[in-house]
Scaffold this motif. Structure first.
Motif, PDB file in Angstrom:
ATOM      1  N   VAL A  82       3.115  54.074  43.068  1.00 32.16           N
ATOM      2  CA  VAL A  82       4.602  54.255  42.725  1.00 32.16           C
ATOM      3  C   VAL A  82       4.580  54.465  41.222  1.00 32.16           C
ATOM      4  CG1 VAL A  82       6.804  52.754  42.170  1.00 32.16           C
ATOM      5  CG2 VAL A  82       5.535  52.432  44.403  1.00 32.16           C
ATOM      6  N   TYR A  83       3.494  53.699  40.454  1.00 29.64           N
ATOM      7  CA  TYR A  83       3.564  54.027  39.027  1.00 29.64           C
ATOM      8  C   TYR A  83       2.624  55.161  38.671  1.00 29.64           C
ATOM      9  CZ  TYR A  83       2.017  53.590  34.153  1.00 29.64           C
ATOM     10  OH  TYR A  83       1.850  53.986  32.790  1.00 29.64           O
ATOM     11  N   MET A  84       1.570  55.517  39.438  1.00 21.15           N
ATOM     12  CA  MET A  84       0.486  56.465  39.011  1.00 21.15           C
ATOM     13  C   MET A  84       1.141  57.927  39.354  1.00 21.15           C
ATOM     14  SD  MET A  84      -2.028  55.429  37.184  1.00 21.15           S
ATOM     15  CE  MET A  84      -3.096  56.936  37.375  1.00 21.15           C
ATOM     16  N   ASN A  85       1.656  58.020  40.612  1.00 29.76           N
ATOM     17  CA  ASN A  85       2.089  59.312  41.228  1.00 29.76           C
ATOM     18  C   ASN A  85       3.248  60.173  40.127  1.00 29.76           C
ATOM     19  OD1 ASN A  85       0.266  58.420  43.117  1.00 29.76           O
ATOM     20  ND2 ASN A  85       1.642  58.203  44.938  1.00 29.76           N
ATOM     21  N   ALA A  86       3.711  59.240  39.490  1.00 25.69           N
ATOM     22  CA  ALA A  86       4.715  59.819  38.765  1.00 25.69           C
ATOM     23  C   ALA A  86       4.184  60.669  37.472  1.00 25.69           C
ATOM     24  CB  ALA A  86       5.884  58.920  38.074  1.00 25.69           C
TER      25      ALA A  86
END
Ligand code: HEC
Length: 170
Positions: free
Chosen positions: A111-115
């Motif tokens: 959720v955090y990294m893919n952005a």
């Protein structure tokens, strides 16, 4: 012309000059022919074994990968340089990481990294957390890792995410 005194008094000097010239020419031709084929092949083979396709190879964006990033190589680099803080599988649970404040980012948190964009990840890893307003505990790795190795690490980091990274962020 070359040695005017000598040439006029010693006629045999002329043949010597010609022989010398011919010998030089022969040497020049010989050395010009021999080395290139070997050198050229040796340089080409390891890089691209299959015949290159028609279009000229062009280098894309400035910070772009020289080759397709290799997540397996990235895994090895990650275990060496990153796992002590970020954990072997990016859960943020490395032995050193547990002692830090702020905690190392969890690379398995999709959720955090893919952005985050590839270019951003490249910059954080190359220049360190301080360069992007994050903690300096995240050190700059540009001195230890080549650009190619950083892209390999990014490919591995991407592979850790849950939900999975779908490649939609450039
Ligand atoms: C000494 C411990 C340590 C090591 C070793 C380390 N990091 Fe970090 N890393 C951190 C910390 C702490 C943060 C969190 C910084 C913050 O939140 O301000 C971080 C954050 C990050 C981030 C996220 C930045 C963001 O914007 O959220 C990435 C990506 C990252 N590290 C990649 C790596 C990679 C790749 C390596 C190995 C080449 C590595 N780190 C090695 C401590 C470390």
């Amino acid at each position: 012309m070359f040695e005017t005194r000598g040439a006029s008094r010693n006629p045999w000097k002329r043949p010597v000059v010609w022989i010398a010239l011919i010998a030089l020419l022969a040497l020049a031709c010989g050395s010009g022919d021999a080395p290139p084929p070997g050198d050229g092949d040796a340089a080409e083979v390891p890089k691209a074994a299959p015949a290159p396709p028609g279009p000229e190879p062009t280098s894309p964006e400035p910070v772009a990968q020289a080759r397709t990033p290799d997540a397996v190589k990235g895994d090895a680099i990650y275990q060496t340089y990153c796992a002590s803080c970020h954990g072997a599988r990016g859960a943020g649970d490395g032995p050193v990481g547990k002692t830090l404040d702020p905690k190392p980012v969890k690379h398995d948190d999709g959720v955090y990294m893919n952005a985050l964009t590839n270019d951003y990840l490249f910059q954080v890893i190359e220049e360190g957390g301080a360069a992007v307003g994050k903690s300096p505990l995240m050190a700059p790795w540009g001195g230890s890792l080549s650009e190619e190795q950083i892209w390999d690490v990014i490919a591995f980091v991407r592979s850790l995410a849950t939900p999975p990274f779908d490649g939609s962020v450039p």
